[in-house]
Design a protein around this motif. Structure first.
Motif, mmCIF file in Angstrom:
data_model
loop_
_atom_site.group_PDB
_atom_site.id
_atom_site.type_symbol
_atom_site.label_atom_id
_atom_site.label_comp_id
_atom_site.label_asym_id
_atom_site.label_seq_id
_atom_site.Cartn_x
_atom_site.Cartn_y
_atom_site.Cartn_z
ATOM 1 N N THR A 41 0.805 -1.217 0.000
ATOM 2 C CA THR A 41 0.000 0.000 0.000
ATOM 3 C C THR A 41 0.841 1.271 0.000
ATOM 4 N N GLY A 42 2.163 1.142 -0.089
ATOM 5 C CA GLY A 42 3.033 2.305 -0.183
ATOM 6 C C GLY A 42 3.052 3.170 1.058
ATOM 7 N N LEU A 43 2.940 2.527 2.229
ATOM 8 C CA LEU A 43 2.904 3.279 3.485
ATOM 9 C C LEU A 43 4.332 3.593 3.936
ATOM 10 N N SER A 44 4.975 4.505 3.225
ATOM 11 C CA SER A 44 6.369 4.816 3.521
ATOM 12 C C SER A 44 6.536 5.571 4.826
ATOM 13 N N HIS A 45 5.446 6.107 5.368
ATOM 14 C CA HIS A 45 5.512 6.842 6.633
ATOM 15 C C HIS A 45 5.393 5.915 7.847
ATOM 16 N N VAL A 46 5.251 4.611 7.604
ATOM 17 C CA VAL A 46 5.056 3.646 8.688
ATOM 18 C C VAL A 46 6.323 2.833 8.897
ATOM 19 N N ASP A 47 6.807 2.811 10.114
ATOM 20 C CA ASP A 47 7.929 1.960 10.516
ATOM 21 C C ASP A 47 7.403 0.772 11.321
ATOM 22 N N PHE A 192 -6.650 -32.289 10.353
ATOM 23 C CA PHE A 192 -6.064 -31.086 9.748
ATOM 24 C C PHE A 192 -7.090 -30.375 8.897
ATOM 25 N N GLU A 193 -7.129 -29.062 9.045
ATOM 26 C CA GLU A 193 -7.952 -28.205 8.191
ATOM 27 C C GLU A 193 -7.149 -26.973 7.813
ATOM 28 N N ARG A 194 -7.089 -26.682 6.530
ATOM 29 C CA ARG A 194 -6.461 -25.435 6.069
ATOM 30 C C ARG A 194 -7.561 -24.429 5.791
ATOM 31 N N ARG A 195 -7.425 -23.248 6.341
ATOM 32 C CA ARG A 195 -8.417 -22.188 6.187
ATOM 33 C C ARG A 195 -7.672 -20.939 5.714
ATOM 34 N N PHE A 196 -7.853 -20.560 4.459
ATOM 35 C CA PHE A 196 -7.174 -19.368 3.961
ATOM 36 C C PHE A 196 -7.862 -18.134 4.518
ATOM 37 N N THR A 197 -7.111 -17.315 5.244
ATOM 38 C CA THR A 197 -7.674 -16.102 5.839
ATOM 39 C C THR A 197 -7.130 -14.829 5.210
ATOM 40 N N GLY A 198 -5.970 -14.925 4.545
ATOM 41 C CA GLY A 198 -5.299 -13.695 4.170
ATOM 42 C C GLY A 198 -4.902 -12.938 5.430
ATOM 43 N N TYR A 199 -4.945 -11.610 5.343
ATOM 44 C CA TYR A 199 -4.511 -10.786 6.473
ATOM 45 C C TYR A 199 -5.656 -10.322 7.363
ATOM 46 N N GLY A 200 -6.894 -10.524 6.909
ATOM 47 C CA GLY A 200 -8.048 -10.248 7.751
ATOM 48 C C GLY A 200 -8.085 -8.820 8.278
ATOM 49 N N ASP A 201 -8.441 -8.698 9.559
ATOM 50 C CA ASP A 201 -8.550 -7.375 10.175
ATOM 51 C C ASP A 201 -7.191 -6.694 10.338
ATOM 52 N N LEU A 202 -6.118 -7.461 10.261
ATOM 53 C CA LEU A 202 -4.788 -6.843 10.290
ATOM 54 C C LEU A 202 -4.624 -5.900 9.094
ATOM 55 N N GLU A 203 -5.106 -6.326 7.934
ATOM 56 C CA GLU A 203 -4.993 -5.490 6.743
ATOM 57 C C GLU A 203 -5.780 -4.201 6.906
ATOM 58 N N THR A 204 -7.001 -4.311 7.432
ATOM 59 C CA THR A 204 -7.832 -3.126 7.622
ATOM 60 C C THR A 204 -7.159 -2.135 8.542
ATOM 61 N N THR A 205 -6.576 -2.644 9.641
ATOM 62 C CA THR A 205 -5.950 -1.764 10.631
ATOM 63 C C THR A 205 -4.698 -1.106 10.070
ATOM 64 N N VAL A 206 -3.816 -1.913 9.446
ATOM 65 C CA VAL A 206 -2.554 -1.368 8.957
ATOM 66 C C VAL A 206 -2.767 -0.394 7.817
ATOM 67 N N THR A 207 -3.618 -0.741 6.860
ATOM 68 C CA THR A 207 -3.830 0.168 5.733
ATOM 69 C C THR A 207 -4.537 1.445 6.187
ATOM 70 N N GLY A 208 -5.252 1.382 7.311
ATOM 71 C CA GLY A 208 -5.881 2.569 7.856
ATOM 72 C C GLY A 208 -4.902 3.569 8.429
ATOM 73 N N LEU A 209 -3.656 3.149 8.591
ATOM 74 C CA LEU A 209 -2.634 4.072 9.089
ATOM 75 C C LEU A 209 -2.239 5.114 8.046
#
Length: 209
Positions: A41-47, A192-209
């Motif tokens: 997402t090009g968040l260059s201001h985030v460390d 065993f069960e594989r469940r693809f989640t991607g980044y979930g709410d982590l993506e929403t929070t981080v991209t919201g920065l």
């Protein structure tokens, strides 16, 4: 930023590069995912700074380590986001955030925010043992050796006898990691069960920065 290997993230964590205005102070188990999101997402201001992921095996130490890290970095950043759930601290991370005026990731743990907090809460899976991409890679460091299963395999059923399956919450489509997660399930004698989640709410929070 090139990431250290999983061993370094487990035992040492990583320091920020000092170029941004926002700092995500996170668990080392989330370093790859947060870095991928900031790059996409090009968040260059985030460390990103990460504490050792192995702190999860002693959650009573997490808040002390977080407080020290916030004090160390706060003057250098406009905003700090705590990249943890509650993570077994019994509300202590929330108390720290309230005291210091900081926000943290949603949910009780990374399994919840990877799947989505609401979706995770709607499941009745008290008999599931969860793995993420990081934990699939680091299963021996977080499970096998700390529980002594490499030395005393007879302890397996005592620890895991009440579980029914391993749920691999996959953040990426990686066949090698899927095989590692399957091997972990086999080692524990579980389904065993594989469940693809991607980044979930982590993506929403981080991209919201």
């Amino acid at each position: 930023m090139s990431l250290p290997d999983d061993h370094a993230l487990t035992e040492d964590g990583i320091a920020p590069n000092g170029r941004g205005r926002v700092l995500v102070l996170a668990c080392g188990a989330l370093a790859r995912e947060i870095t991928a999101l900031t790059r996409q997402t090009g968040l260059s201001h985030v460390d990103l700074a990460c504490l050792p992921a192995i702190l999860h095996n002693t959650p009573a130490r997490i808040v002390t380590a977080l407080r020290a890290a916030v004090e160390r970095h706060r003057e250098d950043y406009d905003t700090i986001l705590i990249g943890y759930g509650d993570c077994g601290t019994g509300g202590e991370i929330d108390a720290l955030c309230a005291e210091l005026g900081l926000d943290r990731l949603p949910g009780a743990h990374c399994y919840a925010f990877f799947e989505g907090v609401d979706a995770f809460a709607a499941r009745d899976e008290i008999d599931a043992f969860y793995l993420t991409d990081f934990l699939a890679r680091q299963f021996d460091a977080f499970v096998t050796r700390p529980l002594g299963l490499d030395r005393h395999p007879e302890l397996r059923d005592m620890y895991f006898g009440n579980y029914r399956k391993v749920v691999f919450m996959a953040q990426t489509d990686d066949a090698v990691l899927t095989e590692k997660a399957k091997a972990a399930a086999d080692a524990l004698g579980l389904g065993f069960e594989r469940r693809f989640t991607g980044y979930g709410d982590l993506e929403t929070t981080v991209t919201g920065l």
